[in-house]
Design a protein around this motif. Structure first.
Motif, PDB file in Angstrom:
ATOM      1  N   CYS A 214     -11.636  -1.926   8.526  1.00 42.87           N
ATOM      2  CA  CYS A 214     -10.149  -1.360   8.394  1.00 42.87           C
ATOM      3  C   CYS A 214      -9.233  -2.058   7.695  1.00 42.87           C
ATOM      4  CB  CYS A 214      -9.631  -1.127   9.836  1.00 42.87           C
ATOM      5  SG  CYS A 214      -7.949  -0.902   9.552  1.00 42.87           S
TER       6      CYS A 214
ATOM      7  N   VAL B  76      -7.706  -1.775   3.569  1.00 40.34           N
ATOM      8  CA  VAL B  76      -6.108  -2.064   3.551  1.00 40.34           C
ATOM      9  C   VAL B  76      -5.813  -3.217   2.533  1.00 40.34           C
ATOM     10  CG1 VAL B  76      -3.785  -2.291   4.472  1.00 40.34           C
ATOM     11  CG2 VAL B  76      -5.753  -0.976   5.801  1.00 40.34           C
TER      12      VAL B  76
ATOM     13  N   LYS C 218      -6.329  -2.113  -0.882  1.00 40.01           N
ATOM     14  CA  LYS C 218      -5.074  -1.321  -1.445  1.00 40.01           C
ATOM     15  C   LYS C 218      -3.752  -1.895  -1.567  1.00 40.01           C
ATOM     16  CE  LYS C 218      -6.768   3.044   0.855  1.00 40.01           C
ATOM     17  NZ  LYS C 218      -6.474   3.772   2.219  1.00 40.01           N
TER      18      LYS C 218
ATOM     19  N   THR D 280       0.544  -1.176  -0.103  1.00 36.33           N
ATOM     20  CA  THR D 280      -0.002  -0.001  -0.117  1.00 36.33           C
ATOM     21  C   THR D 280       0.928   1.292  -0.046  1.00 36.33           C
ATOM     22  OG1 THR D 280      -0.162   0.386   2.514  1.00 36.33           O
ATOM     23  CG2 THR D 280      -1.974  -1.208   1.414  1.00 36.33           C
TER      24      THR D 280
ATOM     25  N   ASN E 138      -2.065   3.725   6.565  1.00 37.06           N
ATOM     26  CA  ASN E 138      -2.529   2.234   6.640  1.00 37.06           C
ATOM     27  C   ASN E 138      -1.788   1.498   7.680  1.00 37.06           C
ATOM     28  OD1 ASN E 138      -3.201   1.893   3.296  1.00 37.06           O
ATOM     29  ND2 ASN E 138      -4.562   2.848   4.801  1.00 37.06           N
TER      30      ASN E 138
ATOM     31  N   GLU F 242      -2.667   2.380  11.028  1.00 35.45           N
ATOM     32  CA  GLU F 242      -4.104   2.116  11.530  1.00 35.45           C
ATOM     33  C   GLU F 242      -4.029   0.536  11.530  1.00 35.45           C
ATOM     34  OE1 GLU F 242      -8.189   3.155   9.386  1.00 35.45           O
ATOM     35  OE2 GLU F 242      -6.626   3.836   8.029  1.00 35.45           O
TER      36      GLU F 242
END
Ligand SMILES: CC(C)(COP(=O)(O)OP(=O)(O)OC[C@H]1O[C@@H](n2cnc3c(N)ncnc32)[C@H](O)[C@@H]1OP(=O)(O)O)[C@@H](O)C(=O)NCCC(=O)NCCS
Length: 897
Positions: free
Chosen positions: A375, A379, A382, A111, A116, A119
């Motif tokens: 979440c 991710v 991505k 990513t 990210n 997180e």
């Protein structure tokens, strides 16, 4: 020999051990270790975890054995560390449905986003904290530079050191912010090996410089950012260990390897070993002896994950060594202090002894898991990377009705850290079926291919004639040759074959002409697979960026070369450097002639970055470094580093810094190259007025912005020295200072050829420990530099007791040794600015007003000579100079590496 009682010593040593146990409830052995041996930490594995309710009970019961009173009686000042390897992705100990699956490090690398990574770290920490786990043996800071690495692979964010540093440190911040201790591993870097340390001792024959160029980069960054814990690797580094007989020593047991952390990086956090029951230690030096050796080498916490007898014997062995003087009590005290400090920072009895209160309810867990799942899903979407879609097979057309999925059904090569026990809550097939909107759909079928790669005739029949689309999931096919063979057979039959590398992305990375539809998901989790399915069905597009290079990418990664400054090309080089300087440092605009004087000096060790062109390309960056002698030893420092703003963010600054450091180490054995300058003087540290991103650039490369005791780490708000300035055109000496000195019979006169020898012996007596100080006085011989030095004379004894430089700007020595006096007045009203510097009073005469009066006399003398302003460089005595009218021009951080 130890002076502590056996029981106290045993419990102190016990705090330095982290152990695993077997079973779903705390075993009687673990209870004994807690009570009798003062155990410091428990390591949880998948084998200890069944479901959420059991995990809660386990955590609570672990603490019920040591309620406050009992624990305190047993010598526990703080709760236990409860640690786990929740790396996410491939190495996930607490798995769905207990907790949401989170993306592993390489998925995060794909990513390219520190947001990210943060997180995911935060969610992971929240979940761990919910279950009472307070330490994570993650993130992985290894650089996966060896595609065949069996143990690291996708546990690393990628093969670019700076990406690895960025992603790992962001993950660590997320963990920290949710109250869980992060641990970076495996120091000094486990990425460049094809041997798994669970099953043998890998050897990495890299020199220190080579490690600095790669493996150490993320660790330096972690340490400069104040990482709390570092885990060691069981790898031998023959070129790092100092003596021949120590060559085979694993880093975990090596004082030389751990010395890089402690002595060179000045790391004062906890060093924890990887499990000493791994073969890298167990089969070489033995776990029990290894425990002692690792503590001797400098670790603070010893991990033994499996066998009670070995755990007890190891504690006893260390105890015996302390009692008989084979291991010093102070080494134990030091390790204990670090473990204790970390506990103090992260653990409270209040949190540890939570009982089943509302915030521990399983309903809360479900809500939290749902949030984390969302979440993670974002991710994963991505990270998933379509490496190739050369036939435009993707997305598959909406009319596709028969999908065949081939997944590995046999053994796959996995590293020893992977724990695959436990049932799968959901399979790849489920995900595909869910995608058709019908879970019972018969249009999706799966073949679980064996590790021989052999498929029956019926299977081939389906592949050739019945399936509309064939998806092959592979797992580490580079090592699993049969998987590769099968893939080659399949692609011959089905050119439109979709291959998903469901772990290492290398499987078919370089087979550009063979596998034309190739997706990398970086971990075998169902959640990562689901995001690939979304792309296959056109519900999402590919956003991930491959965080490892294919062979074809391994060409030199930029169009610039780094060259040493060459005096014979002085004109062109200084011209280029000046252009970059003016563009990159607009607040410090120096003229070419001024720069030439400070740059072109024999102790300079400068480098430039230049575009690669046949006839010499444009200079786009430079680093100005100088050598010096400090306390009789060669030292060096970096005075300035700048890159043309149009070329920043391309790795040029990093490369200049790395090349200069490597050169100074290889040529002169100089390891630590701080950011500062002596003579010539630029900045005395890192200027505080530069953008925060510039400070971050240096911290990210391992520079510690410390206080003057070298104490705090990465404190970006402590300014430690300053340059001062004063317009002296109307200067009037405060009478009280002059009178006080006169009353004490101190007089002031410029040094003359007759008094010069005494002046020099005064400098040698007092100031040899200041780099360049004595040399400066020697250079300022009054025959060549009349009125260069003001001195204080004690008329009682006729001796010199204080000195300062008081140089006029016309003196060429000023222009060659101070870069900034011409700028200090600030822009429009440039005054004739002289320099006061190396202000020193003889040690026996300090605190009597000798210095302040000396400053007054020097300033007045300078004013008489037509000097209009005075510049004072690099002082932390701002208030003292303020007494005679000076104020700050610029402030600086100490920046050490
Ligand atoms: C400080 C300075 C020298 C850095 O030079 P630079 O060439 O921009 O530095 P780099 O490109 O090597 O690194 C900058 C960032 O870009 C990243 N980067 C490097 N190559 C990259 C690439 N190809 N793609 C994406 N990011 C990249 C680096 O990883 C780094 O990020 P990180 O710190 O999070 O790891 C530059 O900003 C500068 O000249 N500033 C003005 C002069 C100055 O203030 N000097 C300090 C006083 S001496």
């Amino acid at each position: 020999m130890s002076s502590l009682s056996d029981s106290t010593l045993r419990k102190k040593i016990g705090q330095l051990f982290a152990v695993g146990f077997h079973g779903l409830t705390p075993s009687s052995e673990i209870k004994t270790l807690i009570r009798e041996y003062g155990l410091g930490a428990i390591v949880l594995f998948k084998r200890n975890i069944q479901d959420a309710a059991q995990l809660q009970v386990l955590f609570l019961s672990t603490f019920y054995l040591t309620p406050i009173e009992e624990a305190k009686n047993a010598g526990h000042e703080h709760p236990l560390f409860i640690g786990i390897d929740q790396e996410n992705g491939l190495v996930t100990r607490i798995t769905p449905p207990i907790a949401a699956q989170q993306p592993g490090q390489m998925a995060l690398g794909a990513t390219q986003s520190i947001e990210n990574a943060y997180e995911v770290g935060k969610s992971t920490g929240e979940m761990l904290s919910f279950f009472g786990v307070n330490m994570n043996y993650a993130p992985d800071c290894d650089i996966n530079s060896e595609p065949l690495n069996p143990v690291i692979g996708v546990r690393s964010p990628g093969d670019d050191p700076s990406l690895v540093g960025r992603i790992s440190l962001a993950t660590a911040s997320g963990l920290r912010d949710s109250g869980v201790v992060p641990t970076v591993k495996h120091f000094p870097g486990h990425g460049d090996t094809a041997v798994d340390s669970h099953h043998g001792l890998p050897v990495i024959a890299k020199s220190r410089s080579e490690l600095e160029r790669c493996e150490l980069i993320p660790f330096r960054r972690a340490v400069a950012h104040g990482i709390e814990a570092v885990m060691t690797a069981h790898i031998a580094l023959p070129k790092i260990n100092s003596s021949l007989e120590l060559k085979g020593l694993p880093a975990t047991l090596s004082a030389d390897a751990l010395g890089i952390l402690r002595n060179d990086m000045k790391y004062d956090g906890v060093i924890i070993t990887d499990c000493l029951e791994m073969d890298g230690i167990r089969a070489t030096y033995g776990t029990v002896e290894g425990s002692l050796m690792s503590l001797k080498a400098g670790s603070d916490s010893v991990m033994i994950c499996h066998t009670y007898d070995v755990q007890v014997k190891s504690i006893e062995r260390v105890m015996q060594a302390v009692k008989f003087g084979d291991l010093s009590q102070s080494r134990i005290d030091e390790a204990f202090r670090r473990v204790k400090a970390l506990k103090q920072k992260f653990l409270t009895w209040e949190h540890a002894l939570r009982t089943t209160t509302a915030d521990l309810s399983l309903t809360n867990l479900a809500t939290m898991n749902e949030r984390h799942e969302n979440c993670a899903k974002k991710v994963y979407s991505k990270s998933t990377t379509v490496v190739r879609n050369d036939l435009n097979t993707l997305p598959i057309s909406p009319g596709t009705s028969k999908v065949l999925l081939l997944t590995p059904g046999g053994r796959v090569p996995v590293g020893g850290a992977v724990d695959e026990s436990g049932s799968k809550h959901r399979t790849y097939l489920d995900v595909l079926k869910e995608n058709t909107g019908d879970k019972t759909s018969s249009s999706v079928t799966e073949i679980l291919y064996p590790d021989t790669g052999f498929l029956s005739d019926e299977h081939w029949q389906v592949i050739k004639e019945e399936a509309d689309i064939v998806i092959l999931a592979t797992r580490n096919a580079k090592e699993a040759k049969e998987q590769r063979k099968l893939a080659l057979q399949l692609v011959k039959t089905r050119h439109d074959l979709i291959v998903i590398a469901a772990c290492n992305p290398y499987d078919f990375l370089d087979d550009v002409d063979l596998f034309k539809t190739y997706i990398a998901i970086y971990e075998p989790t169902v959640e990562a697979f689901a995001s690939a399915v979304d792309i296959i069905y056109g519900k999402a597009t590919s956003k991930g960026k491959l965080p490892v290079a294919s062979k074809s990418d391994l060409k030199p990664n930029d169009n610039y070369e780094i060259k040493a400054y060459n005096p014979s090309e002085k004109d062109a080089m200084i011209e280029g450097i000046t252009k970059v300087w003016k563009a990159a440092l607009p607040d410090y605009k120096l003229q070419k002639e001024d720069l030439a004087k400070v740059i072109d000096q024999s102790h300079g060790q400068h480098f430039i970055a230049q575009e690669k062109r046949e006839n010499g390309g444009t200079i786009v960056g430079f680093i100005l470094a100088y050598k010096a002698v400090k306390r009789g030893k060669q030292s060096a420092h970096i005075a300035a580093l700048a890159v043309d703003p149009a070329k920043q963010g391309k790795g040029i600054g990093s490369k200049l810094l790395a090349d200069a450091r490597e050169y100074l180490y290889e040529q002169h054995g100089i390891k630590n190259v701080p950011l500062r300058s002596y003579f010539p003087r630029f900045w005395p540290g890192l200027p505080a007025d530069l953008p925060r991103a510039t400070r971050q650039f240096f911290v990210n490369r391992g520079y510690r912005l410390t206080d003057s005791n070298g104490g705090s780490i990465a404190r970006l708000d402590v300014k430690l020295s300053a340059d001062l300035y004063q317009d002296i055109r109307n200067f009037k000496s405060p009478q009280r200072y002059l009178e006080r000195a006169a009353a004490a019979k101190v007089t002031y006169k410029a040094i003359t050829p007759e008094t010069f020898a005494d002046c020099l012996s005064g400098q040698k007596r007092n100031f040899t420990h200041y780099t360049g100080w004595v040399e400066t006085y020697i250079a300022l011989n009054p025959e060549d530099h009349p009125f260069g030095i003001m001195a204080a004379f004690d008329e009682n004894h006729g001796s010199q007791i204080g000195w300062t430089l008081m140089l006029s700007p016309e003196d060429d020595y000023v222009a060659r040794n101070w870069a900034f006096p011409p700028l200090a007045g600030g822009g429009k009203h440039l005054l004739k600015t002289g320099v006061i510097g190396c202000v020193g009073v003889d040690e026996a005469h300090r605190g009597r007003g000798v210095g302040l009066a000396m400053l007054c006399h020097a300033i007045e003398d300078m004013r008489r000579r037509g000097v209009e302003a005075v510049f004072i460089d690099s002082t932390n005595k701002v208030d003292w100079y303020a007494k005679v009218g000076f104020s700050k021009w610029k402030e600086y951080f100490v920046a050490e590496i």
